[in-house]
Design a protein around this motif. Sequence first.
Motif, PDB file in Angstrom:
ATOM      1  N   ASN A   9     -71.705 103.758  78.739  1.00 28.26           N
ATOM      2  CA  ASN A   9     -72.044 104.386  77.466  1.00 28.26           C
ATOM      3  C   ASN A   9     -72.184 103.315  76.389  1.00 28.26           C
ATOM      4  O   ASN A   9     -71.350 102.402  76.294  1.00 28.26           O
ATOM      5  CB  ASN A   9     -70.948 105.391  77.088  1.00 28.26           C
ATOM      6  CG  ASN A   9     -71.306 106.207  75.866  1.00 28.26           C
ATOM      7  OD1 ASN A   9     -71.241 105.714  74.747  1.00 28.26           O
ATOM      8  ND2 ASN A   9     -71.672 107.444  76.087  1.00 28.26           N
ATOM      9  N   LYS A  11     -71.638 103.332  73.239  1.00 28.59           N
ATOM     10  CA  LYS A  11     -70.515 103.247  72.297  1.00 28.59           C
ATOM     11  C   LYS A  11     -69.411 102.364  72.863  1.00 28.59           C
ATOM     12  O   LYS A  11     -68.801 101.566  72.148  1.00 28.59           O
ATOM     13  CB  LYS A  11     -69.984 104.641  71.976  1.00 28.59           C
ATOM     14  CG  LYS A  11     -71.015 105.612  71.402  1.00 28.59           C
ATOM     15  CD  LYS A  11     -70.375 106.954  71.123  1.00 28.59           C
ATOM     16  CE  LYS A  11     -71.414 108.028  70.835  1.00 28.59           C
ATOM     17  NZ  LYS A  11     -72.140 108.444  72.059  1.00 28.59           N
ATOM     18  N   ASP A  12     -69.141 102.524  74.171  1.00 24.94           N
ATOM     19  CA  ASP A  12     -68.127 101.693  74.809  1.00 24.94           C
ATOM     20  C   ASP A  12     -68.588 100.242  74.879  1.00 24.94           C
ATOM     21  O   ASP A  12     -67.806  99.320  74.628  1.00 24.94           O
ATOM     22  CB  ASP A  12     -67.829 102.217  76.223  1.00 24.94           C
ATOM     23  CG  ASP A  12     -67.232 103.611  76.212  1.00 24.94           C
ATOM     24  OD1 ASP A  12     -66.574 103.970  75.227  1.00 24.94           O
ATOM     25  OD2 ASP A  12     -67.439 104.349  77.188  1.00 24.94           O
ATOM     26  N   THR A  15     -68.226  98.515  71.371  1.00 22.69           N
ATOM     27  CA  THR A  15     -66.864  98.148  70.988  1.00 22.69           C
ATOM     28  C   THR A  15     -66.350  96.988  71.840  1.00 22.69           C
ATOM     29  O   THR A  15     -65.621  96.120  71.348  1.00 22.69           O
ATOM     30  CB  THR A  15     -65.913  99.346  71.110  1.00 22.69           C
ATOM     31  OG1 THR A  15     -65.994  99.904  72.431  1.00 22.69           O
ATOM     32  CG2 THR A  15     -66.279 100.424  70.101  1.00 22.69           C
ATOM     33  N   LEU A 122     -66.479 110.254  68.827  1.00 24.97           N
ATOM     34  CA  LEU A 122     -67.212 109.215  69.543  1.00 24.97           C
ATOM     35  C   LEU A 122     -66.570 108.836  70.873  1.00 24.97           C
ATOM     36  O   LEU A 122     -67.278 108.496  71.825  1.00 24.97           O
ATOM     37  CB  LEU A 122     -67.328 107.960  68.666  1.00 24.97           C
ATOM     38  CG  LEU A 122     -68.196 108.069  67.416  1.00 24.97           C
ATOM     39  CD1 LEU A 122     -68.164 106.752  66.644  1.00 24.97           C
ATOM     40  CD2 LEU A 122     -69.631 108.436  67.768  1.00 24.97           C
ATOM     41  N   PHE A 123     -65.237 108.882  70.940  1.00 25.75           N
ATOM     42  CA  PHE A 123     -64.561 108.347  72.117  1.00 25.75           C
ATOM     43  C   PHE A 123     -63.593 109.324  72.783  1.00 25.75           C
ATOM     44  O   PHE A 123     -63.723 109.616  73.973  1.00 25.75           O
ATOM     45  CB  PHE A 123     -63.798 107.075  71.739  1.00 25.75           C
ATOM     46  CG  PHE A 123     -64.664 105.972  71.203  1.00 25.75           C
ATOM     47  CD1 PHE A 123     -65.388 105.156  72.062  1.00 25.75           C
ATOM     48  CD2 PHE A 123     -64.777 105.749  69.828  1.00 25.75           C
ATOM     49  CE1 PHE A 123     -66.186 104.134  71.575  1.00 25.75           C
ATOM     50  CE2 PHE A 123     -65.574 104.728  69.336  1.00 25.75           C
ATOM     51  CZ  PHE A 123     -66.283 103.934  70.209  1.00 25.75           C
TER      52      PHE A 123
END
Length: 292
Positions: A9, A11-12, A15, A122-123
């Motif tokens: 993903n 988003k992962d 980060t 988001l997570f």
Amino acid sequence: MSLAYSKQNFKDWFTQQWVILWGKKINPKNVPWLMGPFGMLGSIADDFVIQLAKAEGLTIKRNTISQGLISPITQLNLSESEITRLSEKMIDFYENTSDYHLNLSVKWNPLFKGFGILVKKLFSRRIHQLNIPTKNSTHAEAITSEIITLLDPRTNEIKYTIWFRTFESTGEVVYSGVYSTCTLASGKTCVKAVFPLPKGNATVIMSPTVGANGELVLNASGEKFGDPGFYFLLQDSKGNFWTQYISSFRDQLKVYSNKESILAEQTLSLWNQHVLRFKYQIKHKDETLCKK
């Protein structure tokens, strides 16, 4: 430049790339006090327990009775005077955590509440991990608390102790973490809580002390890498390990007891500003059943 694992993903990945850019590369052999299990891609919840057991050839034991997070309590290497100030009830909770029932209430600093909502959207909901409530509690909510152990089938010794907590009403995962003690390079014994994330983890290292009134205080705060505090860890696309120490994020947990129950108050802060406060009511399951 090193890159985070790409097939995940975004988003992962983003980060993790932040940790690589602003963190430091580490050799796991040089920082045994910091290392802990990583999660696979996708959901964490208790899925990582099955994945970890399969990867290391371990046996899973769930719903264990009289199993503790820190057993015996002497693992903390507290002074004799500190140990004597701890109540028998509090020691029993840490040595037999699975025998206790928890209720949780939450209070946010309004300035940071939006950040909590963003992280959850988001997570947390997606990976089923670190689902901190985003609404202040009007009453304490029941938490299902389960101790899961992973054992070496040859020796029957416990290799990992997982504290798996969900909201009793919804089944939503609050925390899924691996608990142990560790010894920092300074020689200080600390409590270590590892929360697996996709291709990495969030690790909180807490320094224990005992207050004048017998309260156990666990402080996750420091100034530099190697101190107690909050760490992100990950493995990049080439198998290298990286970590980022977040000195601005601090966590203090105070656990104390009275005649009726054990109480705990946990305060999270960022940049010296109070962010969030948890309050726990902890009672032995036998006491809870008697009142029903």
